[in-house]
Design an enzyme around this catalytic site. Structure first.
Site, mmCIF file in Angstrom:
data_model
loop_
_atom_site.group_PDB
_atom_site.id
_atom_site.type_symbol
_atom_site.label_atom_id
_atom_site.label_comp_id
_atom_site.label_asym_id
_atom_site.label_seq_id
_atom_site.Cartn_x
_atom_site.Cartn_y
_atom_site.Cartn_z
ATOM 1 N N GLU A 1 32.483 -34.187 -7.617
ATOM 2 C CA GLU A 1 33.923 -34.550 -7.526
ATOM 3 C C GLU A 1 34.673 -35.545 -8.243
ATOM 4 O O GLU A 1 35.891 -34.850 -8.494
ATOM 5 C CB GLU A 1 34.357 -34.061 -5.647
ATOM 6 C CG GLU A 1 33.629 -32.993 -5.129
ATOM 7 C CD GLU A 1 35.034 -32.776 -3.921
ATOM 8 O OE1 GLU A 1 35.457 -33.667 -3.320
ATOM 9 O OE2 GLU A 1 34.822 -31.810 -3.509
ATOM 10 N N LYS B 1 40.367 -21.914 -2.288
ATOM 11 C CA LYS B 1 41.164 -21.859 -0.541
ATOM 12 C C LYS B 1 42.506 -21.139 -0.660
ATOM 13 O O LYS B 1 42.720 -20.297 -0.180
ATOM 14 C CB LYS B 1 41.517 -23.437 -0.236
ATOM 15 C CG LYS B 1 40.656 -24.496 0.051
ATOM 16 C CD LYS B 1 40.701 -25.498 0.730
ATOM 17 C CE LYS B 1 39.826 -27.056 0.805
ATOM 18 N NZ LYS B 1 39.781 -28.041 0.812
ATOM 19 N N HIS C 1 7.206 -26.680 -10.565
ATOM 20 C CA HIS C 1 6.457 -25.912 -9.773
ATOM 21 C C HIS C 1 7.866 -24.946 -10.042
ATOM 22 O O HIS C 1 7.612 -23.264 -9.806
ATOM 23 C CB HIS C 1 5.547 -25.558 -8.718
ATOM 24 C CG HIS C 1 4.857 -26.456 -8.994
ATOM 25 N ND1 HIS C 1 3.254 -26.447 -9.321
ATOM 26 C CD2 HIS C 1 4.525 -27.864 -8.544
ATOM 27 C CE1 HIS C 1 2.681 -27.248 -9.146
ATOM 28 N NE2 HIS C 1 3.554 -28.382 -9.062
#
Ligand code: PA5
Length: 448
Positions: free
Chosen positions: A288, A423, A309
């Site tokens: 951010e 949003k 792995h």
């Protein structure tokens, strides 16, 4: 307390270019320390290690003691992004890996997190747990208007009010929010909830040493004073204007690898599951703070040896777009020795008598050499062990280095304009009042 070793990068870079990058990092350091750079109204986090009053910690301890006295055994901490990752990181790093299963932990208050997703299953299952327990809730939102925590809070609040009554609910709900504005502030005032303030000048991802982190950490029974003491030690070290300053070294090298060597991805590596959420906290901090204006290093994280792995294959052999930053913990705090076995069918007797951590260290060294040979530069951030002081030091080290690094990159470290885009679409799709125009536009786009 936090050391940065750049030897694992030396074969990839030109020393003269590194020197230039250090000069730029020092200029960025000056911008941060002059407090005249972009976003300079969000620098309150810089003084938290040394200026957090003990009275604030005592206030948090009073909440803990009152809830323990009521027999509360489950605290739901609601928040998302910066309003949750720091506390979760601290609790996971400093708690027993099997705290939930251990008999000796049964009398403690368990902290669980909610409001960090919109999964119906998650909430339904949270409520299954809540229904079985003696519950309290901490609702954290700086803006007080974030959808994810607001949805969870409604549901948990309804349960608390129905189960214990409205008057008792007041004693079991704490709000952490802005001093003056936002829906949560209004609700807290109206309902008479105990409230803590998120300072105006501290952004979410820098807020772990405010009540946002402090209260959940105290409720989990962890040593916040030691975390602050560690942060204060790191503050002392990173505020020295020097090319040996670990924050300068880190910022200078990561910016150099990004700008001159095409390393667009930084992978934070740990070799201890307790640090899984350090990776999550760090990704938000750097993602951010730096990912904007079409710039930035993409922050990723892995847990080794587990992920050797899985994505280990890519790191060794895939697109050479990345460098690693390894959080190197020098000493284990517990001791487990590999036993000898008469049959030796697994052929592990050559390790009999060795500490497991020795194997971990050799895996780490072997991986370091293999990844360097494979073309992945490696920065090492070392600490002595995992404890509260060390974690506090890591918090402040990474925060300060993030400020320096983002200024060096040429972006404002303290805003996050990009998080609004999803949003707006979500509100339009959910038909939120006030979003009628966007709803019409998005529905047309979707052919509805
Ligand atoms: O770092 C940030 O500012 C964000 O990640 C916020 O912490 C997050 O969006 C939650 O916001 P709020 O605390 O206002 O609910």
């Amino acid at each position: 307390m936090v050391n940065v070793d750049l030897k694992g990068c030396e074969s990839f870079i030109d020393a003269a270019q590194y020197k230039k990058s250090v000069e730029k990092a020092l200029e960025a350091f000056d911008v941060l320390q002059s407090e005249k750079g972009a976003g300079n109204d969000f620098l309150g986090w810089k003084v938290l290690p040394t200026e957090t009053p003990d009275s604030l910690i005592k206030e948090c301890e009073a909440v803990r003691d009152a809830w323990l006295a009521k027999g509360v055994n489950l605290v739901v901490v609601i928040g998302i992004g910066g309003s949750y990752l720091g506390a979760r990181c601290a609790i996971e790093a400093l708690s027993h890996n099997f705290a939930k299963q251990l008999k000796s932990a049964k009398d403690k208050m368990e902290v669980v997190f909610a409001g960090n997703n919109l999964s119906e299953e998650y909430l339904a299952e949270l409520m299954d747990l809540v229904a079985e327990r003696n519950v309290a809730c901490v609702n954290i939102s700086k803006s007080g208007t974030t959808t994810e925590p607001a949805v969870s809070f409604r549901i948990v609040k309804e349960h608390i009010e129905k189960t214990y009554g409205k008057a008792e609910a007041k004693e079991r709900i704490v709000a952490i929010t802005d001093a003056k504005k936002g829906a949560l502030k209004t609700l807290a005032t109206q309902e008479g909830y105990k409230s803590f303030i998120v300072p105006d000048n501290v952004g979410g991802r820098f807020s772990v040493l405010t009540p946002v982190g402090i209260l959940p950490i105290v409720l989990a029974g962890l040593d916040i004073r030691a975390i602050l003491a560690g942060a204060a030690e790191a503050k002392k070290a990173v505020e020295v204007r020097s090319e040996e300053n670990p924050a300068i070294k880190y910022a200078a090298m990561r910016n150099l690898l990004y700008s001159e060597y095409g390393k667009k991805v930084e992978v934070l590596v740990n070799y201890n599951p307790k640090f899984t959420f350090l990776g999550e906290w760090w990704k938000q901090l750097y993602g951010e703070s730096e990912g904007k204006d079409l710039k930035g290093i993409f922050p990723a994280s892995v847990n080794f040896t587990t992920d050797l792995h899985s994505v280990g294959q890519f790191i060794q052999d895939g697109d050479r777009c990345m460098f690693e930053t390894v959080v190197n913990v020098k000493n284990a705090t517990r001791s487990v020795v590999i036993p000898s076995d008469e049959q030796n069918l697994d052929q592990l007797n050559y390790l009999a008598g060795q500490h497991v951590e020795h194997c971990n260290a050799m895996a780490q060294l072997g991986t370091k050499l293999a990844h360097i040979d494979g073309g992945v530069p490696q920065i090492e951030v070392s600490v002595e062990k995992i404890d509260a002081k060390t974690l506090g030091a890591l918090f402040f080290f990474f925060e300060f280095a993030c400020g320096v690094s983002a200024y060096q990159l040429g972006v404002n470290p303290f805003n996050q304009p990009g998080v609004e885009a999803y949003k707006k679409n979500m509100f339009a799709l959910l038909h939120k009042p006030g979003f009628e125009e966007q709803t019409a536009a998005i529905e047309k786009r979707l052919g509805k």
